[in-house]
Design a protein around this motif. Sequence first.
Motif, short mmCIF file in Angstrom:
data_model
loop_
_atom_site.label_atom_id
_atom_site.label_comp_id
_atom_site.label_asym_id
_atom_site.label_seq_id
_atom_site.Cartn_x
_atom_site.Cartn_y
_atom_site.Cartn_z
N HIS A 86 0.72 -1.29 -0.14
CA HIS A 86 -0.18 0.08 -0.06
C HIS A 86 0.99 1.35 -0.07
O HIS A 86 1.77 1.22 0.67
N LEU A 89 1.39 2.36 4.69
CA LEU A 89 1.70 0.88 5.09
C LEU A 89 0.70 0.32 5.92
O LEU A 89 -0.17 0.90 6.50
N SER A 90 0.21 -0.87 5.68
CA SER A 90 -0.72 -1.54 6.13
C SER A 90 -0.31 -2.79 7.16
O SER A 90 -0.54 -3.71 6.64
N LEU A 91 0.00 -2.18 8.14
CA LEU A 91 0.67 -3.29 9.39
C LEU A 91 -0.21 -2.88 10.38
O LEU A 91 -0.56 -1.92 10.77
N ASN B 203 -4.92 -1.79 13.86
CA ASN B 203 -4.83 -1.05 12.68
C ASN B 203 -6.06 -1.78 12.16
O ASN B 203 -5.94 -2.76 11.41
N ASP B 205 -7.75 -0.80 9.54
CA ASP B 205 -7.81 -0.79 7.94
C ASP B 205 -6.67 -2.08 7.51
O ASP B 205 -7.05 -2.86 6.56
N ALA B 206 -5.52 -2.18 8.13
CA ALA B 206 -4.67 -3.26 7.94
C ALA B 206 -5.09 -4.46 7.95
O ALA B 206 -5.24 -5.71 7.32
N ALA B 207 -6.33 -4.86 9.15
CA ALA B 207 -7.02 -5.89 9.43
C ALA B 207 -8.03 -6.25 8.05
O ALA B 207 -7.98 -7.29 7.82
N ASP B 209 -7.93 -5.20 5.05
CA ASP B 209 -7.17 -5.27 3.99
C ASP B 209 -6.64 -6.85 3.63
O ASP B 209 -6.31 -7.54 2.78
#
Lengths: 502, 323
Positions: A86, A89-91, B203, B205-207, B209
């Motif tokens: 992304h 960051l998607s963490l 998070n 959003d992360a989850a 996604d």
Amino acid sequence: MADPILTLSGITKTFPGVVALDKVSFDVRPGEVHALVGENGAGKSTLMKVLAGLYHPDAGEIIYQGQPVQIDNPLAAREKGILLIHQELSLSPELSVAENIYLGAWPTNALGVLNKRKLRRDAQAALDAMGCSFGPDDRVGTLSVAMQQMVEIARSQAFSANVVIFDEPTASLTDTEKDQLFTTIRGLQRQGVGIVYISHKMDEIFELTDRITVLRDGQVQGTVTTRETDATAVTRMMIGRTLEAYFHKADSTFGEEVLRVDGLSLQGQFEDVSFSVRQGEVLGFYGLVGAGRSEVVETLFGVRKADRGTLQWQGAEIPLPTPRQAIDLGMALVPESRKEQGLVLMMGGMENTTLPHLASYARSTVMDRGKERATFDEYKDALSIKTTGPDQPVSTLSGGNQQKFVLAKWLCAGPKLIILDEPTRGIDVGSKSAIHTLIAKLAEQGLAVIVISSEMPEVLGVSHRVLAMAEGRLVGEFEGDAMTEENLIDAVSHHLARPAAE
Amino acid sequence: MSATNSITKAGGHSSVTRLLMRNHIWVFLALTIVVFSTASPYFLTINNLGNVLTQAAFIGILAIGMTLVMIDGEIDLSVGAILALASALAIGLQDHIGIWPAVFVGFLSGAALGFLNGTLVALSGMHSFIVTLGGLIGIRGLVFIYTGEDALMVGDFSYTEYPEIYLGPISLTAMIFIALALFFQWILSSTRHGRETYAIGDNIDAAHDAGINIKRHKIINFTLCGALAAIAGILLSMRLGTAEPNAGKVWELWTIIAVVLGGTRLQGGYGSMWMTIGGVLTLAVLRNGLRLLNTPNYVELMVMGTVLVLALLIDKLLSRQEA
Ligand SMILES: Nc1ncnc2c1ncn2[C@@H]1O[C@H](COP(=O)(O)OP(=O)(O)OP(=O)(O)O)[C@@H](O)[C@H]1O
Ligand SMILES: [Mg+2]
């Protein structure tokens, strides 16, 4: 030439008020790096989110490994071998590296008990394949941005991805980290992975990619072979006109000194920083990411507390200000990270712009909508912001357009000194030069301007004087003819080559 | 090269100091125990400590469910009311359907209300604060209707003998609390559902996604929270032999205080049952110690309030150092 592993045809996606993608066709071949470029809001991220199962297209077809497929959700995309890295960051910072790599797909037994051994072993294997220096048990929150990105990329090994999409991956990386990233990408390429690479940096695109597809207003302008084209041609496709390739340096007469800093120090961040800036002057700060430039200006603005140092504002010595005092003095700081600083994501662009200066937009206590609207229109045009209207929530704007509102918000305050920290990061080439012009205009109006940038042409192009910084120290000051790329590189690398003093 | 080295890892603290920083509540608990031991000779007796544990168990069981919900980044204000309803049903229905069926219905009522809370939160997108505030008021009203505003008395007194089962100084109630806490700590640390709780709170959003089913996940945790509140209510009814319509009033606040005191983050993503046990025991020790010293009730409240703010202040300072 290898058959495409992935083909999109006629993909259309609309949001209220915008056609983000208009019958887009695009394909990726195994082992190629395919650049996707276009202005802010052109639809690049949206297209990739369709691929990653985050958005469902209104129309169009996706052919993957020869079969038409539906990508219903992110997990389905990943299981098929399509991985999106992304733009943001998607963490989960609190979870371990291993848990993050396999997020959403942890190995369990029938009762849902985690198989931690397998999780750790598999993660270790993925990290080894990429040559990472951290372990599967490290907490992600303790890693640097570059390492966090490696964690996301490690998912490509973990899920044996066939297609990996990078959405502006180098925005917050240092040069060394960028080189590491490129090595990793070339490694993936050798494994036969098809790679989509989104970036606004032309040099990266020409260094790394095999083909380039240009999007404009949600439509494909064309796909070209990188070897057979050049930056000028690609830019013309992107913005529909030729871009003047020179920087507009402010043609101003310097006035009184606005700010003078003496011996500013903050333990572990920077040491003994002294400089001054005058009315009408653009002062550049050059250095690598992590050199301490942002920390210095955050200290001036009161976000951090200095250990030592004095400050003179318009000739009079003052104590180091708090952010509120700094604003009242007439300082403005446009921070480098738009995500954490500056925007109220649920509010529209207009309200975000006027938020810090509500007093000047109110008659007694009632907001003057007309005046707000005028400001909004002014900056929308000046920065060519792509938005459907003053009330579109900024959370639904493209990354680059959010950045532009952060700029607008501070510019409209009418400050005496404006500090811009990486003002064009994540901003497309066309708007970049609009921002450079704006910087010049501000200086010509008599503002003092400080510009921090890791991009050498930018810092040399807009500044009257440049300070080079490395590891928290000023390592050189250049003016006039001495302002050359060689001198800046010399100053910084000379310092870094020296063995550490302590 | 050193430029990259300096930013590779944040903070330079050893793992021991980090462990202490992340578990400050146990240090705090040890301190309070030392203080009360020197102040009162009765405090550090096996008997009294056993009592503290029993007193802690009710808020403790509520806090277990609250911890799950709070790590998810949500909150459940209805636990006190659910506790009252479960205890009223468990006692009120005994004469009609027998002891264990009544207990079972009480338990089910809690689980069902938790499920309702979770479904409303997950599907409507309303904030859990609002949804469960509604629950708090509505369910309490239900309790008043059911009890007819009077305390219900147990008919068969064998019901009140279960809490008199002791293992050494430890009551059955306390054992159940400890067992549940350990079980849910294991759930949090070792199951997919538990770890995903952190991922969602940390998070979302992360989850999302990553394909985690956030709605189902939250519904499960709210259901667990409701069911645990019912268990606490049933245990309370056994211990008292009566069900008061006002039982568990403002306990949701004490529960939240205990969880937050332990160090679980109100915004979600961070916390554990160990921390919650620490928070629950600290509250119980404070209350018990102050009573042993014959502190007037209002002073007790003032001390507890101060402690809460202090503990959170310490937590803030420590986490700032860690960052
Ligand atoms: N969820 C949404 N709701 C409404 N509009 C949206 C949404 N997501 C994207 N858009 C709009 O779609 C258009 C394309 O956005 P997108 O994020 O794909 O641009 P981009 O090419 O990635 O730009 P950048 O270079 O700035 O990242 C923009 O006009 C944006 O405002
Ligand atoms: Mg984008």
